[in-house]
Every structure is written in C-alpha cells, then in structure tokens.
Design a protein around this motif. Structure first.
Motif, PDB file in Angstrom:
ATOM      1  N   GLU A 163      44.933  31.932  36.914  1.00 23.37           N
ATOM      2  CA  GLU A 163      44.017  32.164  35.784  1.00 23.37           C
ATOM      3  C   GLU A 163      44.224  33.561  35.202  1.00 23.37           C
ATOM      4  O   GLU A 163      44.469  34.524  35.948  1.00 23.37           O
ATOM      5  N   TYR A 164      44.034  33.671  33.891  1.00 22.76           N
ATOM      6  CA  TYR A 164      44.345  34.928  33.189  1.00 22.76           C
ATOM      7  C   TYR A 164      43.583  36.128  33.771  1.00 22.76           C
ATOM      8  O   TYR A 164      44.165  37.179  34.024  1.00 22.76           O
ATOM      9  N   ASP A 165      42.293  35.966  34.007  1.00 22.34           N
ATOM     10  CA  ASP A 165      41.502  37.106  34.478  1.00 22.34           C
ATOM     11  C   ASP A 165      41.969  37.564  35.866  1.00 22.34           C
ATOM     12  O   ASP A 165      42.008  38.767  36.149  1.00 22.34           O
ATOM     13  N   LYS A 184      32.224  32.429  37.248  1.00 20.93           N
ATOM     14  CA  LYS A 184      32.968  33.319  38.148  1.00 20.93           C
ATOM     15  C   LYS A 184      33.427  32.551  39.390  1.00 20.93           C
ATOM     16  O   LYS A 184      32.623  31.835  39.994  1.00 20.93           O
ATOM     17  N   LYS A 231      43.710  41.214  37.247  1.00 18.63           N
ATOM     18  CA  LYS A 231      43.272  41.980  38.424  1.00 18.63           C
ATOM     19  C   LYS A 231      44.426  42.243  39.403  1.00 18.63           C
ATOM     20  O   LYS A 231      44.364  43.180  40.191  1.00 18.63           O
ATOM     21  N   TRP A 284      37.090  36.132  39.785  1.00 19.32           N
ATOM     22  CA  TRP A 284      37.584  36.217  38.410  1.00 19.32           C
ATOM     23  C   TRP A 284      36.773  35.276  37.518  1.00 19.32           C
ATOM     24  O   TRP A 284      36.197  34.295  37.991  1.00 19.32           O
ATOM     25  N   ASN A 285      36.735  35.648  36.228  1.00 14.77           N
ATOM     26  CA  ASN A 285      35.940  34.864  35.280  1.00 14.77           C
ATOM     27  C   ASN A 285      36.787  33.774  34.641  1.00 14.77           C
ATOM     28  O   ASN A 285      37.954  34.001  34.309  1.00 14.77           O
ATOM     29  N   THR A 286      36.177  32.607  34.507  1.00 16.68           N
ATOM     30  CA  THR A 286      36.824  31.506  33.797  1.00 16.68           C
ATOM     31  C   THR A 286      35.774  30.905  32.878  1.00 16.68           C
ATOM     32  O   THR A 286      34.608  31.288  32.934  1.00 16.68           O
TER      33      THR A 286
END
Ligand code: NAI
Length: 510
Positions: free
Chosen positions: A158-160, A93, A164, A87-89
């Motif tokens: 985390e949001y991303d 990644k 998912k 996931w991206n932060t």
C-alpha cells in the motif's frame, strides 16, 4: 489462545540444559509384508534420542532475486512488523501482521486441559525459533534498483506503507548477480545490468565472498540462502557434469554452459556452510549438489513455493480421493501480470513451472488402488498466461471433475484471486525459520552414538513447496495435511510428546 511465556514439558523423557532440550522418543509405525495373498501388518518401534539446540544466535537471510516482487515484499513485511507500523488506506488504518505464515500465525494443538478442552499454542511457541524481527536481510539481483525502488516497481505494498518504509529500504541495494540469458526468458534482458562478470568459477567465488562479507559484517551465526529469482529453464542434466559432487566441481571449473546460475548459487552457499532453499521450479538441486550438501552437512530444500493454486489442489484432491471419489480431470488456468508472469510467458520457463505443478496429485492417486488402476492418473492440464494489467494479482481458475457413485460426475470450479507475493512471502519466512530450527535438531539411536543432523535434503519443509525434493529413494508426500502433521509431530517429538492423533478417546470411551 493462551499467551505463554514458556512451554515446559513435564515428562521423564525430557531433559533441559542451558544449551539443549533432550528428548527420549519412541518412534512407532507399522511394517507391512506380503504372505501369499495376505498382508501382514506388524507394529514396530525404534528408540531415538533427539537434541534441540536452545541458542538461536544471529540469523541472516540472503535472497537471490532480492529486488523482485517477493524479495521486496518480504523485506517490507519484516520491517513493517519489526517497527510495528500502521498505515492509512481507504478502509482505515491497518496494522502489520504475519498472516499466512504457519510459524507466526497458526497454532498447534498441544493437548487438553483438566476440563477436557483442547489447548492450542502458536507454532513458534513450541520450540525456540528465530523471531522474524531479528532476521538480517541481504541479497543479490541482476536489476540494480534499491529495495525502495523495487517495492514501488512491484506495486504490492500500500502507498502509505511504502512511504513509511522508503527511507530504510532505499539504503538496501542488491549485490550484483549472475545473469545467463540462456536460462531465463529473453524478456528479462532489459533489467539485467547489475552483474557479476567472469567465468562460472569466478562467479561462484564472488558469491562465496558475498556470503562471507555479509556474515562477517553483521557478525552472524547462521546464513540461509534462498532463491526467489526468476524461474530458469531446466538444465539438461548430463552424466559427467551434474551427477556427482566431483564432476560438478570439474564442470564448474571448466565453465560448462549447462551449469545454471541457480546451481552456482547453491554450490557457493553449501560451501559457505549455508542452507540453500530453491523457491522456483527449476532443477537446481541436481545430484551433485545434493551430494555436496550431504558431505558438508548442510541442508538443501526445494522446489518452488506452494502458495496458492497448488496448495488448494493438494487439499482438494486429497479430500476427494480420501472421500472415495475419483478425480478424473483437473484443469488449472492461471493468468498474472507481474514480472514472474512475464518470464513464464517464454516456453522453456513455462515448462519448468508446468512440471512442478503437474506431479502434485500423484501420491494421493497412488494411495487408492480401489479408485485407480496401477499407472492410471487423472487428466491434468496446467495453463499460464501473462496478462500485464492484473499485475501481481494472480487469477487461478480450476475445474475438478470426479466420478461419483455409479459413474455420475461431480464438477467443482474454483476461482482464486490473490496478490501473489503476499501469499509467497510468509512461506519464505517459514522456510527460513524452520530450516534454521531443524539445523539445531540432531538425533542418535543410542547414547554411545555420535549425534547426527537430519538428512541434508530437508523434506519436512515439503508443506511449503510444490514439488518437494526428498532424499533419494524416499516417497514424496504432496497431501497438505500430511505435510503439516509431519511438521507438527516432529516438533512434538523434539519435546518427547506423542504425535497428535486427533482420536480424543477421552471423550469417547466411557
Ligand atoms: P520477480 O520477477 O518479481 O522477481 C525475481 C527477481 O529475480 C527479479 O528482480 C529479477 O531481476 C531477479 N533475477 C533474475 N535472475 C536472477 C539471477 N540469476 N540472480 C539474481 N537475481 C535474479 O518474481 P517474483 O514474483 O518475486 O517470484 C520469484 C520466483 O518465485 C519466481 O521464480 C516464481 O516462479 C517463484 N514463485 C513465486 C510464487 C508467488 O509469488 N506466489 C509462488 C511460487 C513460486
């Protein structure tokens, strides 16, 4: 670290079959007796045969409090790892991992190689253990939110990554649970709408039906039930109610108000043949529950996850006392802003936590009569405050003051900030993985004896628990590295390997 396919032990004391690993093991210790003023230490050894099942089967986990911060984060972590999600932060990644889990992310020293270098393997490579990807998850919650909504409410993931996981987790919905406003804080009432109604006995029957339904639906070989719901107040242990299996059954049927929801869950789990683990401080595992677990041959373990402040305390105080320094004052402040903190802001629920946090240095203090007189203890104070803004990011501040040489003082101050659930979730995994493993381990003294399992009170899990429940009459060990050595050495014993001594005489004796 070596990446191993299989670990094969080559020894006359081990035998592998398709179903089992058999180990012939000599357990050694020292018997100490008094002779007048003298202490007489006499080594002894006892022979044991240890059998470890190699077939793991399909394992299910049912979490009580599934929709809480720990429950939703545990589910997210299992799924993120299973699907190998990234996931991206703002830091780039990131990939899934199981950091913080001893079974998945720590190593055990196996021995040394031909050149005399240490060889380490991951703990999960030592014996067959269930893989986290293979766990089937279910559970109960008094809050009706699905797991995707719970994850958003928890504000841990985390949001991303939330995005998912959202689809899969929104299909997961906690089963209705047992709510008794007398046992958890009044401030929890607004989320308690997903409930099993009826008497305590009817609630018990429903929990059993839920476990059975989950087991049948998923074709499971084993189900482990783990309480990660709100901290309850201590139940008032009453003779004739909690003290024996028979009395507890009578009291359950009579709807006795001092039988807590967590005790009802424990009884239902045990009667369905499931191990029951208590991750919160309350006294769920009363004598009657333990007796029933013994009779049914299933494990109970508790109490209260040892995740942050207490884990460090059980290292620091052990270090100080074993260094010959005398901790005289230990003061611990916490503030946290998650729902656990909100619940603990009520005095009776705080009291439960205060109790489990308070006894954690006793064994270390009692081990050193040079520093402490009989009955003498350090001043030990625990404060917990609810500060909503910090959410799940718990702050723990500790001050340790010790007496040093010639009555000088040494003060150590520790400030610890950490996402509470990200520390607790790997412990939940380890409790499940190790409890499942130990259920496949049995012992006998000689070939003509029946095999029997470990004691129903699964004290080898103490490393993961703040106030370890132990079989009646046996000593409690809180010191973290002793607890860890216990796990490592039991695993080694199952493979007929000697305990790790760290003497490394190979490098010391010419
Ligand atoms: P949380 O408050 O976010 O989750 C608890 C969940 O339990 C909530 O969703 C609540 O609705 C549910 N619940 C309450 N009573 C219930 C019942 N009778 N049956 C079914 N569900 C019920 O709390 P969190 O942060 O997940 O912690 C859970 C427990 O773990 C707490 O008791 C906490 O003290 C304990 N714990 C947590 C640690 C950590 O997070 N680092 C460390 C040690 C213990």
């Amino acid at each position: 670290m070596d990446t191993l396919g299989n670990l094969i032990v080559s020894s006359p004391n081990i035998k592998y079959t398709d179903d089992f690993i058999y180990s012939d093991y000599e357990y050694k210790d020292t018997l100490v007796t008094r002779n007048g003023n003298d202490l007489v230490a006499k080594p002894y050894q006892s022979s044991l045969q240890i059998r470890t099942g190699r077939r793991i089967g399909k394992v299910g986990v049912m979490l009580v409090g599934w929709g809480g911060n720990n429950g939703s984060t545990f589910t997210a972590a299992v799924l993120a790892n299973r699907h190998q999600l990234s996931w991206n932060t703002r830091n780039g990644k990131l990939d899934s991992n199981w950091f913080g889990s001893i079974t998945q992310a720590s190593t055990v020293r196996l021995g040394l190689d031909e050149k005399g270098n240490d060889v380490f393997v991951g703990m999960s490579q030592v014996l067959p253990m269930v893989h986290p990807d293979d766990l089937v998850i279910d559970g109960w919650d008094i809050s009706p939110l699905n797991l995707a909504e719970s994850m958003v409410r928890a504000k841990v993931i985390e949001y991303d990554l939330q995005m998912k996981l959202k689809k899969e987790m929104s299909a997961m919905k906690p089963r209705p649970a047992i709510y008794d406003p007398d046992f958890i804080a009044a401030n929890q009432a607004d989320r308690a709408t997903n409930l099993i109604r009826g008497t305590r006995y009817e609630q018990y029957l429903q929990i059993r039906a839920d476990i059975k339904d989950f087991r049948d639906e998923n074709d499971l070989d084993k189900v482990i039930v783990l309480w990660t719901a709100n901290t309850e107040r201590f139940c008032e242990v009453k003779p004739g109610v909690h003290d024996s299996d028979v009395n507890l059954e009578k009291a359950l049927r009579a709807n006795d108000p001092e039988i807590s929801p967590s005790t009802i869950f424990a009884l239902a789990a045990i009667d369905e043949g499931c191990c029951y683990i208590n991750g919160s401080p309350q006294n769920t595992l009363v004598a009657g529950v333990v007796e029933r677990a013994e009779k049914r041959g299933v494990f109970v373990a508790g109490d209260d996850f040892k995740s942050g402040q207490t884990k460090l305390k059980s290292v620091l105080v052990d270090f100080l006392v074993s260094a010959g320094l005398k901790p005289v004052s230990i003061v611990s402040y916490n503030h946290l802003g998650n729902n656990d903190g909100k619940n603990l802001s009520a005095p009776k629920q705080f009291r439960s936590k205060e109790i489990t946090k308070s006894n954690v240095v006793d064994d270390m203090v009692e081990s050193n009569r040079i520093l402490y007189a009989q009955g003498e203890k350090p001043d030990h104070v625990v404060v917990i405050k609810y500060v909503p803004y910090v959410g799940d990011s718990k702050r723990a501040m500790d001050e340790y003051t010790s007496e040093i040489l010639l009555h000088g003082t040494n003060t150590i101050v520790v400030h610890n900030t950490c996402e509470d659930s990200l520390l607790a979730v790997p412990l939940i995994l380890d409790l499940v993985v190790l409890a499942e493993l130990f259920a496949r381990v049995s012992f006998r003294r000689q070939a003509t004896d029946e095999w029997s399992g470990m004691h129903a009170v699964l004290s080898p899990l103490a490393y993961l628990l703040k106030a370890p429940l132990v079989p009646p009459g046996t000593p409690v060990v809180n010191a973290l590295f002793k607890q860890r050595a216990c796990i490592d050495n039991i695993l080694r014993a199952c493979l007929a390997l000697p305990p790790a001594t760290h003497m490394q005489l190979e490098h010391k004796v010419p």
